[in-house]
Design a protein around this motif. Structure first.
Motif, mmCIF file in Angstrom:
data_model
loop_
_atom_site.group_PDB
_atom_site.id
_atom_site.type_symbol
_atom_site.label_atom_id
_atom_site.label_comp_id
_atom_site.label_asym_id
_atom_site.label_seq_id
_atom_site.Cartn_x
_atom_site.Cartn_y
_atom_site.Cartn_z
ATOM 1 N N SER A 127 26.843 -4.295 54.833
ATOM 2 C CA SER A 127 27.831 -4.307 55.907
ATOM 3 C C SER A 127 27.477 -3.269 56.971
ATOM 4 O O SER A 127 27.535 -3.550 58.172
ATOM 5 C CB SER A 127 29.223 -4.031 55.331
ATOM 6 O OG SER A 127 30.161 -3.883 56.355
ATOM 7 N N ASP A 128 27.088 -2.076 56.538
ATOM 8 C CA ASP A 128 26.684 -1.042 57.500
ATOM 9 C C ASP A 128 25.428 -1.454 58.262
ATOM 10 O O ASP A 128 25.301 -1.192 59.458
ATOM 11 C CB ASP A 128 26.462 0.299 56.799
ATOM 12 C CG ASP A 128 27.766 1.026 56.511
ATOM 13 O OD1 ASP A 128 28.812 0.638 57.071
ATOM 14 O OD2 ASP A 128 27.745 1.993 55.723
ATOM 15 N N THR A 129 24.509 -2.114 57.578
ATOM 16 C CA THR A 129 23.301 -2.588 58.257
ATOM 17 C C THR A 129 23.667 -3.619 59.317
ATOM 18 O O THR A 129 23.194 -3.555 60.454
ATOM 19 C CB THR A 129 22.305 -3.188 57.247
ATOM 20 O OG1 THR A 129 21.937 -2.168 56.314
ATOM 21 C CG2 THR A 129 21.061 -3.722 57.939
ATOM 22 N N ARG A 130 24.533 -4.576 58.951
ATOM 23 C CA ARG A 130 24.945 -5.599 59.922
ATOM 24 C C ARG A 130 25.665 -4.980 61.119
ATOM 25 O O ARG A 130 25.596 -5.499 62.225
ATOM 26 C CB ARG A 130 25.833 -6.645 59.243
ATOM 27 C CG ARG A 130 25.056 -7.611 58.353
ATOM 28 C CD ARG A 130 25.918 -8.750 57.849
ATOM 29 N NE ARG A 130 26.951 -8.327 56.925
ATOM 30 C CZ ARG A 130 26.790 -8.202 55.606
ATOM 31 N NH1 ARG A 130 25.636 -8.476 55.056
ATOM 32 N NH2 ARG A 130 27.786 -7.818 54.843
ATOM 33 N N LYS A 131 26.351 -3.857 60.889
ATOM 34 C CA LYS A 131 27.060 -3.177 61.977
ATOM 35 C C LYS A 131 26.138 -2.271 62.791
ATOM 36 O O LYS A 131 26.581 -1.625 63.733
ATOM 37 C CB LYS A 131 28.210 -2.344 61.406
ATOM 38 C CG LYS A 131 29.328 -3.186 60.836
ATOM 39 C CD LYS A 131 30.378 -2.310 60.176
ATOM 40 C CE LYS A 131 31.448 -3.154 59.515
ATOM 41 N NZ LYS A 131 32.384 -2.323 58.728
ATOM 42 N N GLY A 132 24.865 -2.213 62.410
ATOM 43 C CA GLY A 132 23.902 -1.413 63.164
ATOM 44 C C GLY A 132 23.946 0.070 62.858
ATOM 45 O O GLY A 132 23.486 0.876 63.661
ATOM 46 N N ARG A 133 24.469 0.444 61.715
ATOM 47 C CA ARG A 133 24.535 1.861 61.342
ATOM 48 C C ARG A 133 23.221 2.274 60.692
ATOM 49 O O ARG A 133 22.881 1.812 59.604
ATOM 50 C CB ARG A 133 25.692 2.106 60.382
ATOM 51 C CG ARG A 133 27.025 1.908 61.038
ATOM 52 C CD ARG A 133 28.163 2.289 60.112
ATOM 53 N NE ARG A 133 29.425 2.039 60.778
ATOM 54 C CZ ARG A 133 30.502 1.595 60.170
ATOM 55 N NH1 ARG A 133 30.492 1.378 58.870
ATOM 56 N NH2 ARG A 133 31.600 1.381 60.854
ATOM 57 N N TYR A 134 22.510 3.140 61.372
ATOM 58 C CA TYR A 134 21.223 3.633 60.890
ATOM 59 C C TYR A 134 21.189 5.142 61.044
ATOM 60 O O TYR A 134 21.952 5.711 61.818
ATOM 61 C CB TYR A 134 20.062 3.017 61.685
ATOM 62 C CG TYR A 134 19.870 1.541 61.423
ATOM 63 C CD1 TYR A 134 19.070 1.109 60.380
ATOM 64 C CD2 TYR A 134 20.507 0.591 62.213
ATOM 65 C CE1 TYR A 134 18.899 -0.241 60.126
ATOM 66 C CE2 TYR A 134 20.335 -0.761 61.966
ATOM 67 C CZ TYR A 134 19.526 -1.166 60.918
ATOM 68 O OH TYR A 134 19.366 -2.500 60.670
ATOM 69 N N GLY A 135 20.295 5.772 60.320
ATOM 70 C CA GLY A 135 20.071 7.205 60.499
ATOM 71 C C GLY A 135 21.045 8.069 59.729
ATOM 72 O O GLY A 135 21.694 7.631 58.776
ATOM 73 N N THR A 136 21.159 9.294 60.164
ATOM 74 C CA THR A 136 21.987 10.287 59.494
ATOM 75 C C THR A 136 23.427 9.802 59.376
ATOM 76 O O THR A 136 24.012 9.329 60.338
ATOM 77 C CB THR A 136 21.955 11.618 60.273
ATOM 78 O OG1 THR A 136 20.592 12.016 60.423
ATOM 79 C CG2 THR A 136 22.730 12.698 59.550
ATOM 80 N N GLY A 137 23.961 9.906 58.176
ATOM 81 C CA GLY A 137 25.344 9.520 57.941
ATOM 82 C C GLY A 137 25.551 8.060 57.598
ATOM 83 O O GLY A 137 26.664 7.646 57.311
ATOM 84 N N ALA A 138 24.494 7.263 57.619
ATOM 85 C CA ALA A 138 24.647 5.834 57.332
ATOM 86 C C ALA A 138 24.602 5.526 55.837
ATOM 87 O O ALA A 138 24.953 4.429 55.428
ATOM 88 C CB ALA A 138 23.566 5.034 58.053
ATOM 89 N N SER A 139 24.191 6.482 55.026
ATOM 90 C CA SER A 139 24.044 6.227 53.589
ATOM 91 C C SER A 139 25.385 6.268 52.870
ATOM 92 O O SER A 139 26.202 7.153 53.099
ATOM 93 C CB SER A 139 23.114 7.260 52.957
ATOM 94 O OG SER A 139 21.836 7.157 53.521
ATOM 95 N N THR A 140 25.561 5.303 51.985
ATOM 96 C CA THR A 140 26.754 5.240 51.154
ATOM 97 C C THR A 140 26.613 6.187 49.971
ATOM 98 O O THR A 140 27.571 6.834 49.562
ATOM 99 C CB THR A 140 26.962 3.796 50.655
ATOM 100 O OG1 THR A 140 26.968 2.935 51.794
ATOM 101 C CG2 THR A 140 28.255 3.650 49.888
#
Length: 186
Positions: A127-140
């Motif tokens: 879901s985070d990948t589909r929302k374009g969340r990358y880099g610092t803070g994107a890890s669950t």
């Protein structure tokens, strides 16, 4: 980092030599690579040095196909580059069906460590990948180098707590509905 000495069996199984696809895939037994995304799926990300990419992928591919890891895995090929990415590494992803199932996420991490992978591993929801969340803070979740236990960042802890509270409220509401008599209509 210790990698099994299993060489790729064919050129298409070597991410460093793949010239047509951005990703190479492997599936666990009884899993189709064409199956739909799971709504809660996520993946462990291992950013592998290019010099170890083929051997690393061979290890992950075999473990996935043997049913030791998640339901599927993929390795980035040399075609797969993003702006602002590290050109000396490529990601290998190991998927789980439900990031909320911490026992399964931990099981996959434990098996990755048992394969000799000692680098920092990051877990990210699809879901985070589909929302374009990358880099610092994107890890669950994060697994520090050599550590067997995953670290749950505050953002994830809060999401899990919210989810547990919502489930508890839904159970209470359902129980209350069962206890309330339905008024008779005349």
């Amino acid at each position: 980092m210790v990698i099994a000495k299993t060489a790729p069996s064919a050129q298409q199984d070597a991410p460093s030599r793949e010239t047509t696809e951005h990703w190479l895939w492997a599936a666990a037994p009884d899993t189709s690579l064409t199956e739909d995304d799971h709504p809660w799926s996520g993946k462990w990300l291992w950013f592998t040095p290019l010099s170890l990419l083929d051997r690393s992928w061979a290890t992950i591919r075999t473990a996935t196909e043997d049913g030791l890891l998640g339901y599927c895995s993929k390795a980035a090929t040399l075609l797969n580059t993003r702006t602002k990415s590290d050109d000396t590494r490529r990601p290998i992803c190991v998927y789980t069906r439900d990031w909320r199932n911490i026992d399964d996420v931990q099981r996959v991490l434990t098996n990755l460590r048992a394969l000799g992978i000692v680098d920092v591993l990051l877990y990210k929801t699809d879901s985070d990948t589909r929302k374009g969340r990358y880099g610092t803070g994107a890890s669950t979740f994060v697994a520090p180098a050599t550590k067997m236990k995953l670290v749950i960042p505050k953002r994830t802890r809060e999401a899990l707590e919210h989810q547990h509270a919502a489930r508890a409220q839904a159970r209470r509401t359902a129980a209350a509905r069962r206890k309330v008599p339905v008024p008779k209509r005349t």
